[in-house]
Design a protein around this motif. Sequence first.
Motif, PDB file in Angstrom:
ATOM      1  N   LYS A 126       0.861  -1.188   0.000  1.00  0.00           N
ATOM      2  CA  LYS A 126       0.000   0.000   0.000  1.00  0.00           C
ATOM      3  C   LYS A 126       0.895   1.234   0.000  1.00  0.00           C
ATOM      4  O   LYS A 126       1.822   1.326   0.809  1.00  0.00           O
ATOM      5  N   ILE A 127       0.649   2.152  -0.902  1.00  0.00           N
ATOM      6  CA  ILE A 127       1.383   3.421  -0.935  1.00  0.00           C
ATOM      7  C   ILE A 127       0.375   4.562  -1.072  1.00  0.00           C
ATOM      8  O   ILE A 127      -0.812   4.313  -1.330  1.00  0.00           O
ATOM      9  N   ILE A 128       0.838   5.781  -0.893  1.00  0.00           N
ATOM     10  CA  ILE A 128      -0.022   6.959  -1.089  1.00  0.00           C
ATOM     11  C   ILE A 128       0.439   7.685  -2.352  1.00  0.00           C
ATOM     12  O   ILE A 128       1.625   7.985  -2.505  1.00  0.00           O
ATOM     13  N   GLN A 129      -0.492   7.923  -3.257  1.00  0.00           N
ATOM     14  CA  GLN A 129      -0.207   8.695  -4.464  1.00  0.00           C
ATOM     15  C   GLN A 129      -1.237   9.807  -4.563  1.00  0.00           C
ATOM     16  O   GLN A 129      -2.439   9.519  -4.584  1.00  0.00           O
ATOM     17  N   ALA A 130      -0.774  11.043  -4.665  1.00  0.00           N
ATOM     18  CA  ALA A 130      -1.676  12.193  -4.753  1.00  0.00           C
ATOM     19  C   ALA A 130      -2.753  12.137  -3.657  1.00  0.00           C
ATOM     20  O   ALA A 130      -3.950  12.272  -3.915  1.00  0.00           O
TER      21      ALA A 130
END
Length: 227
Positions: free
Chosen positions: A211-215
């Motif tokens: 899981k990553i955060i993009q925008a």
Amino acid sequence: VERVFRWGKQVLFQCKTRCAAEEHTQRFLAVHLRMTGRLLIGAHDTSPKHLRARLVLDEGAVLFVDTRRFGTLEVYENLEQASPAGVDPTTADFTIERLTALLKRGRSEQPLKPWLLRQDRLVGLGNIYASEICFIARLDPRRAASGLNADEIRRLHGATCEVLSAAIDACGTTFSDFQDAHGVTGSYQQFLSVYGRNGLPCRSCDRSIDKIIQAQRSTFFCSHCQR
Ligand SMILES: [Zn+2]
């Protein structure tokens, strides 16, 4: 009400006004459900919890219920005013050629997954389906959108059509709130490959989903299957 249809992420009620003196005899009521909004069909006097608007019909009413109040109702005089700028991927306008042109236009460095959420390119894709589409297409969501080759664009096109048609068949994805007009919840959540599955084994290779955060939005993917 002459017609009710989906337009991008909005539900449009095409209406004819009864006043002949009015310049515009047609109106479009656009309902955007956002996070927790729903439209329900009920009796004139039904007042469910979190009722925000009641559209009274000759028989019964359409009820707009929204717990978190992000939903909107707007009236437009013509369809152009209500039109999203992008291509609707569930229509015949969404071809591989059109997708290629959209990907090659604009900011080259934007990563693929946030690119998919931009409503001025493809209309109607939300955060859940954008992650799912990248997985089915076997594409790393961090890749530059404009850097995809012809084969990768073909896979992205196919995955977009596949995920959306399966999700529509399953009546959407319900985690807590979504219901259709008859109170039926969606069931696509049981088919999700990556969304919300961080730390769980990839359905294809058994490695852990990341899981990553993009925008500012969560993205879920398998770093082994998605290159
Ligand atoms: Zn995998």
